[in-house]
Design a protein around this motif. Sequence first.
Motif, PDB file in Angstrom:
ATOM      1  N   ALA A 305       0.833  -1.208   0.000  1.00 32.39           N
ATOM      2  CA  ALA A 305       0.000   0.000   0.000  1.00 32.39           C
ATOM      3  C   ALA A 305       0.865   1.255   0.000  1.00 32.39           C
ATOM      4  CB  ALA A 305      -0.922  -0.009   1.221  1.00 32.39           C
ATOM      5  N   THR A 306       1.937   1.246   0.798  1.00 34.56           N
ATOM      6  CA  THR A 306       2.837   2.404   0.841  1.00 34.56           C
ATOM      7  C   THR A 306       3.552   2.588  -0.485  1.00 34.56           C
ATOM      8  OG1 THR A 306       3.183   2.081   3.216  1.00 34.56           O
ATOM      9  CG2 THR A 306       4.779   3.448   2.051  1.00 34.56           C
ATOM     10  N   VAL A 307       4.060   1.497  -1.042  1.00 33.82           N
ATOM     11  CA  VAL A 307       4.776   1.578  -2.319  1.00 33.82           C
ATOM     12  C   VAL A 307       3.838   2.035  -3.438  1.00 33.82           C
ATOM     13  CG1 VAL A 307       5.946   0.202  -4.089  1.00 33.82           C
ATOM     14  CG2 VAL A 307       6.538  -0.107  -1.675  1.00 33.82           C
ATOM     15  N   ASP A 308       2.627   1.522  -3.446  1.00 35.13           N
ATOM     16  CA  ASP A 308       1.650   1.948  -4.462  1.00 35.13           C
ATOM     17  C   ASP A 308       1.365   3.443  -4.352  1.00 35.13           C
ATOM     18  OD1 ASP A 308       1.475  -0.587  -5.456  1.00 35.13           O
ATOM     19  OD2 ASP A 308      -0.413  -1.098  -4.446  1.00 35.13           O
ATOM     20  N   PHE A 309       1.306   3.952  -3.129  1.00 37.06           N
ATOM     21  CA  PHE A 309       1.114   5.394  -2.929  1.00 37.06           C
ATOM     22  C   PHE A 309       2.270   6.181  -3.552  1.00 37.06           C
ATOM     23  CE2 PHE A 309       2.611   8.950  -0.303  1.00 37.06           C
ATOM     24  CZ  PHE A 309       1.577   9.870  -0.533  1.00 37.06           C
ATOM     25  N   LEU A 310       3.502   5.706  -3.319  1.00 35.99           N
ATOM     26  CA  LEU A 310       4.675   6.402  -3.867  1.00 35.99           C
ATOM     27  C   LEU A 310       4.658   6.380  -5.395  1.00 35.99           C
ATOM     28  CD1 LEU A 310       7.385   5.097  -1.359  1.00 35.99           C
ATOM     29  CD2 LEU A 310       6.242   7.319  -1.368  1.00 35.99           C
ATOM     30  N   TYR A 311       4.251   5.234  -5.970  1.00 34.88           N
ATOM     31  CA  TYR A 311       4.113   5.170  -7.423  1.00 34.88           C
ATOM     32  C   TYR A 311       3.037   6.137  -7.910  1.00 34.88           C
ATOM     33  CZ  TYR A 311       6.993   0.915  -7.679  1.00 34.88           C
ATOM     34  OH  TYR A 311       8.022   0.013  -7.620  1.00 34.88           O
ATOM     35  N   GLU A 312       1.957   6.208  -7.164  1.00 29.34           N
ATOM     36  CA  GLU A 312       0.848   7.093  -7.525  1.00 29.34           C
ATOM     37  C   GLU A 312       1.303   8.551  -7.559  1.00 29.34           C
ATOM     38  OE1 GLU A 312      -3.439   8.522  -5.636  1.00 29.34           O
ATOM     39  OE2 GLU A 312      -2.500   6.671  -4.912  1.00 29.34           O
ATOM     40  N   MET A 313       2.262   8.893  -6.708  1.00 30.54           N
ATOM     41  CA  MET A 313       2.776  10.265  -6.663  1.00 30.54           C
ATOM     42  C   MET A 313       3.755  10.544  -7.799  1.00 30.54           C
ATOM     43  SD  MET A 313       1.241  11.754  -4.158  1.00 30.54           S
ATOM     44  CE  MET A 313      -0.190  10.727  -4.533  1.00 30.54           C
ATOM     45  N   GLY A 314       4.010   9.534  -8.639  1.00 27.09           N
ATOM     46  CA  GLY A 314       4.860   9.742  -9.807  1.00 27.09           C
ATOM     47  C   GLY A 314       6.315   9.391  -9.611  1.00 27.09           C
ATOM     48  N   LEU A 315       6.627   8.621  -8.581  1.00 30.13           N
ATOM     49  CA  LEU A 315       8.020   8.276  -8.304  1.00 30.13           C
ATOM     50  C   LEU A 315       8.449   7.034  -9.081  1.00 30.13           C
ATOM     51  CD1 LEU A 315       7.797   8.872  -4.503  1.00 30.13           C
ATOM     52  CD2 LEU A 315       9.304  10.119  -6.013  1.00 30.13           C
ATOM     53  N   SER A 316       9.700   7.024  -9.466  1.00 26.39           N
ATOM     54  CA  SER A 316      10.262   5.882 -10.180  1.00 26.39           C
ATOM     55  C   SER A 316      10.605   4.775  -9.193  1.00 26.39           C
ATOM     56  CB  SER A 316      11.540   6.301 -10.930  1.00 26.39           C
ATOM     57  OG  SER A 316      12.553   6.680  -9.996  1.00 26.39           O
ATOM     58  N   ASN A 317      10.868   3.587  -9.711  1.00 31.45           N
ATOM     59  CA  ASN A 317      11.244   2.452  -8.870  1.00 31.45           C
ATOM     60  C   ASN A 317      12.486   2.781  -8.052  1.00 31.45           C
ATOM     61  OD1 ASN A 317      10.106  -0.208  -8.457  1.00 31.45           O
ATOM     62  ND2 ASN A 317      12.097  -1.006  -9.054  1.00 31.45           N
ATOM     63  N   GLU A 318      13.440   3.456  -8.699  1.00 29.97           N
ATOM     64  CA  GLU A 318      14.699   3.810  -8.032  1.00 29.97           C
ATOM     65  C   GLU A 318      14.442   4.763  -6.868  1.00 29.97           C
ATOM     66  OE1 GLU A 318      19.031   5.911  -9.037  1.00 29.97           O
ATOM     67  OE2 GLU A 318      17.467   5.734 -10.584  1.00 29.97           O
ATOM     68  N   ASN A 319      13.594   5.775  -7.091  1.00 34.09           N
ATOM     69  CA  ASN A 319      13.328   6.748  -6.038  1.00 34.09           C
ATOM     70  C   ASN A 319      12.508   6.156  -4.901  1.00 34.09           C
ATOM     71  OD1 ASN A 319      14.744   8.989  -6.970  1.00 34.09           O
ATOM     72  ND2 ASN A 319      13.071   9.639  -8.304  1.00 34.09           N
ATOM     73  N   VAL A 320      11.639   5.186  -5.207  1.00 34.78           N
ATOM     74  CA  VAL A 320      10.900   4.502  -4.146  1.00 34.78           C
ATOM     75  C   VAL A 320      11.884   3.804  -3.213  1.00 34.78           C
ATOM     76  CG1 VAL A 320       9.335   2.593  -3.619  1.00 34.78           C
ATOM     77  CG2 VAL A 320       8.750   4.217  -5.432  1.00 34.78           C
ATOM     78  N   GLY A 321      12.873   3.128  -3.809  1.00 35.29           N
ATOM     79  CA  GLY A 321      13.900   2.463  -3.001  1.00 35.29           C
ATOM     80  C   GLY A 321      14.693   3.449  -2.164  1.00 35.29           C
TER      81      GLY A 321
END
Length: 492
Positions: A305-321
């Motif tokens: 759920a947290t990772v999906d939120f970060l993706y929803e905000m437009g973040l790349s896989n690298e920036n999520v990490g």
Amino acid sequence: MKASTLVHSSHLLSIFTPSYPSTRTHLSFPRKLFSSQAKYDGPLSSRVVPAKLLAAEKEEAKAVLTLFLKKQGLSKAVATRTANKSRLFIDHLISRLHYVHKSRYLVGQELTTPEIRDVLNPYLETLLEEHGEILVDLVENFPSSPLKESSEENFEKATAEERLTATISTPSTTIDSKKLKDLSRVSDIGPARELYPHILYLMDLGMELGDIEEMIHKFPYFSYYSLEGNIKPVVEFLLDDLGVPKSDIPTILSKRPQLCGFSLSKNVIPTITFLEKLGMDKTQCTKVIYRFPALLTYSRQKLTATVDFLYEMGLSNENVGKILTRFPNIVCYSVEDKLHPTAEYFHSLGVDVAFLLVRCPHIFSLSIEANLKPVTEFFLERGYSLGDVRTMISRYAALYSLSLAEDLIPKWEFFLTMHYPKSELIKFPQYFGYSLEERIKPRYAIMKGSRVRLALKMLLVLSDHKFNKLFLSEIEENDCQLTTLQACMLCI
């Protein structure tokens, strides 16, 4: 008398060996573990709250508990069934609600649904933090202990030595706050006149006796974990598979002793795999575990759920990490109740939320009403526009994490004495991040006593070497001019 002696000589033993079932042993769960944050002074509900309102509040509490359990990964059916069968725990939640808002009830004011949620959700989060995956059992069995079955399993797995020590453990395991203090005397010795293997193992990892005692106070159920079945496998996985430095293990265990109660195959390893799929290497994973070992104890649904939120905000896989590495605590917060509202607030200011998350993710842990809005209002009240505020936060994302009382107000008041235009703060909002006493005032005093006038940014960002060199040449030039003037006066 003999039984009394055995009890006295096995304080440490009672910490690290589970109480196995017998006809003379009754295992009761400490009510204080659930009520450590509040002291209740009587059944307020039966004295003040009308029966219909009380029934309605219990339904609200059930709904909050059901939704909370669903967020931890339980299905709707299981979460609902758990809430319905946990009558005593629901009563406990109502007691907490009445304690927190006692003054409201005494004057006949009813609570709204959001107010009920605001009390119960943080409390449930605290219980989850303390008890991890056994929370559901604790809720269903409240106020009794759910650990009897796990104790039986541990007994089957225990070594002969552990079984032997188990047979002489104290016959009564009713725990209160005084008993917890007694049990924390971890320096007691065993029958072989040496510290117990659990203690020796933890000390070999670098933990002091005081650290172990504090850990047991923090999470008494660590004492029910098997050395061979729980503690060693987790520690060896961290050391051998992930490469966590041995010196980090005491900190990790102290922060999250519950980690040793989680399954490697079902919880810990799948979580590490999940993080690696986000592009995190083992070095980053070890940093995350050291900073926030609780991450390994959260459900996959919560992490997703947290990772999906970060993706929803437009973040790349690298920036999520990167965000999870820098601020793994972000997974603590509810996407629905915390992260989304915070993102919407910054969106309303016109701020690039993805940029803000990468630069300063811990801002999303702050309260909108208590922290974020006051900072915005602070600058608007001093003549800055929303556009100015947006520019400032884009240049200094940590601006909103500063304290009004300790940072913004005193530094603003001193800024007014420096005779800079207000636009200097738009250009360089990092001013508020420097120490007033150790950096701003001393440097401004030196500059004020010279003929040099620096922009606010240059005044503060120059290294000590460059700053001193700049003003030393100015001082030397002034001294030279003074010497020449004195020589001329002598000639006259």
